[in-house]
Design an enzyme around this catalytic site. Structure first.
Site, short mmCIF file in Angstrom:
data_model
loop_
_atom_site.label_atom_id
_atom_site.label_comp_id
_atom_site.label_asym_id
_atom_site.label_seq_id
_atom_site.Cartn_x
_atom_site.Cartn_y
_atom_site.Cartn_z
N ASP A 23 -17.05 -23.42 14.21
CA ASP A 23 -17.70 -23.67 15.51
C ASP A 23 -17.00 -22.92 16.64
O ASP A 23 -15.78 -22.75 16.61
CB ASP A 23 -17.69 -25.19 15.78
CG ASP A 23 -18.67 -25.58 16.86
OD1 ASP A 23 -19.55 -24.76 17.21
OD2 ASP A 23 -18.57 -26.71 17.37
N GLY A 26 -20.24 -19.11 20.25
CA GLY A 26 -20.92 -18.93 21.53
C GLY A 26 -19.93 -18.97 22.68
O GLY A 26 -19.93 -18.08 23.55
N ARG A 36 -24.03 -14.35 23.13
CA ARG A 36 -23.64 -15.27 22.05
C ARG A 36 -23.70 -14.56 20.69
O ARG A 36 -22.88 -14.82 19.81
CB ARG A 36 -24.58 -16.50 22.04
CG ARG A 36 -24.42 -17.39 23.27
CD ARG A 36 -25.38 -18.57 23.19
NE ARG A 36 -25.23 -19.32 21.96
CZ ARG A 36 -24.33 -20.29 21.77
NH1 ARG A 36 -23.53 -20.65 22.77
NH2 ARG A 36 -24.25 -20.92 20.62
N ASN A 71 -29.70 -26.62 13.69
CA ASN A 71 -29.61 -25.36 14.43
C ASN A 71 -30.97 -24.70 14.68
O ASN A 71 -31.08 -23.76 15.47
CB ASN A 71 -28.66 -24.37 13.74
CG ASN A 71 -27.19 -24.74 13.86
OD1 ASN A 71 -26.39 -24.49 12.96
ND2 ASN A 71 -26.81 -25.35 14.97
N LEU A 198 -18.71 -34.47 12.92
CA LEU A 198 -19.11 -33.85 11.66
C LEU A 198 -20.43 -33.10 11.77
O LEU A 198 -20.73 -32.24 10.93
CB LEU A 198 -19.22 -34.92 10.56
CG LEU A 198 -17.92 -35.28 9.85
CD1 LEU A 198 -18.17 -36.36 8.82
CD2 LEU A 198 -17.31 -34.05 9.18
#
Ligand code: IPE
Ligand code: IPE
Ligand code: MG
Length: 248
Positions: A23, A26, A36, A71, A198
């Site tokens: 993660d 971006g 991004r 997503n 999570l």
């Protein structure tokens, strides 16, 4: 064997299975005034280095979260960049993974995967199926709740057909109907970018995982950062509900 005043002598077993929530692409890009998509491109380079580091650290199973079922709510242009990066990764890097004896598996929903990606996923798995080295599991279009719902449907169908009885339903049976059926549960789950959640990743499988959340954004997660996260795992005492001190 290693000695620590707190825990005495113990074997330092590497985690067998590390799962990573990659993660922060971006934010990495935005902090540099870049699009991004540039962050996602840099993220693929980091993924390749993480695969190499995991091999070096002796990690048998590495699972990476590359696209979640949630997503899809991102802008179309970002989704198509993420999909094209996966295609490029498989086309360009599959041969090298295969040469390195890596077995590639993909978990996640395949029904709504674009037609040009599906054959690549199938090819990656087929080409590397007999490999006996490192296991790389790519969670693509993956959502843990959907995975559990699908397992529940499969079990309910077998029950309705008389293939199994109510008494047969236990946690092992559920595990064996998940996409990760023959993959050991993760020992360590790492999430980069400072978020501490999570996000629908391996909910069932994470029951006894150790969690390491690092502030570093995914594109900056180099071998040193990775080794620090693994060191943190070694400092944990795993007990699995008991009293014994187990490190792996
Ligand atoms: C991780 O980076 C990549 C995917 C989720 C596909 P993000 O794109 O989530 O980056 P941030 O969280 O916006 O910084
Ligand atoms: C989780 O990251 C999914 C992947 C890394 C593929 P997200 O950035 O999508 O998660 P949230 O939205 O912050 O929970
Ligand atoms: Mg994110």
């Amino acid at each position: 064997m290693e000695y620590s005043a707190e825990r005495g002598f113990e074997e330092r077993q590497p985690p067998k299975h590390i799962a990573i929530i990659m993660d922060g692409n971006g934010r990495w890009a935005e902090a540099r005034g870049l699009s991004r998509n540039k962050g996602h491109r840099k993220g693929v380079e980091t993924l390749k280095s993480a695969i190499r580091s995991a091999r070096k650290f002796g990690i048998e199973y590495l699972t990476v979260f590359s696209f979640s079922s949630e997503n899809w709510s991102r802008p179309k242009s970002e989704i198509s960049e993420l999909f094209s990066l996966l295609k490029i990764f498989i086309r360009k890097d599959l041969a090298e993974l295969h040469q390195n004896n890596v077995r590639v598996r993909i978990i996640g929903e395949r029904n709504n995967v674009p037609g040009d990606i599906l054959p690549l996923l199938v090819e990656a798995e087929a080409l590397t199926a007999a490999n006996t080295g490192q296991n790389l599991i790519i969670a693509f279009n993956y959502g843990s709740r959907d995975e559990i719902a699908n397992a529940t449907k499969a079990i309910a169908t077998k029950f309705a057909n008389g293939e199994l009885q109510l008494e047969d339903i236990n946690s092992d049976l559920i595990s064996s109907h998940l996409e990760t059926a023959d993959i050991p549960d993760p020992d360590l789950i790492i999430r980069t970018s400072g978020e501490k959640r999570l996000s629908n990743f391996l909910l069932w499988q994470a029951a006894y995982a150790e969690f390491v959340f690092v502030d570093c954004l995914w594109p900056d997660f180099d071998e040193l950062q990775f080794s620090l996260a693994v060191d943190e795992y070694y400092r944990r005492t795993r007990k699995f509900g008991g009293l014994s001190r187990v490190t792996a």
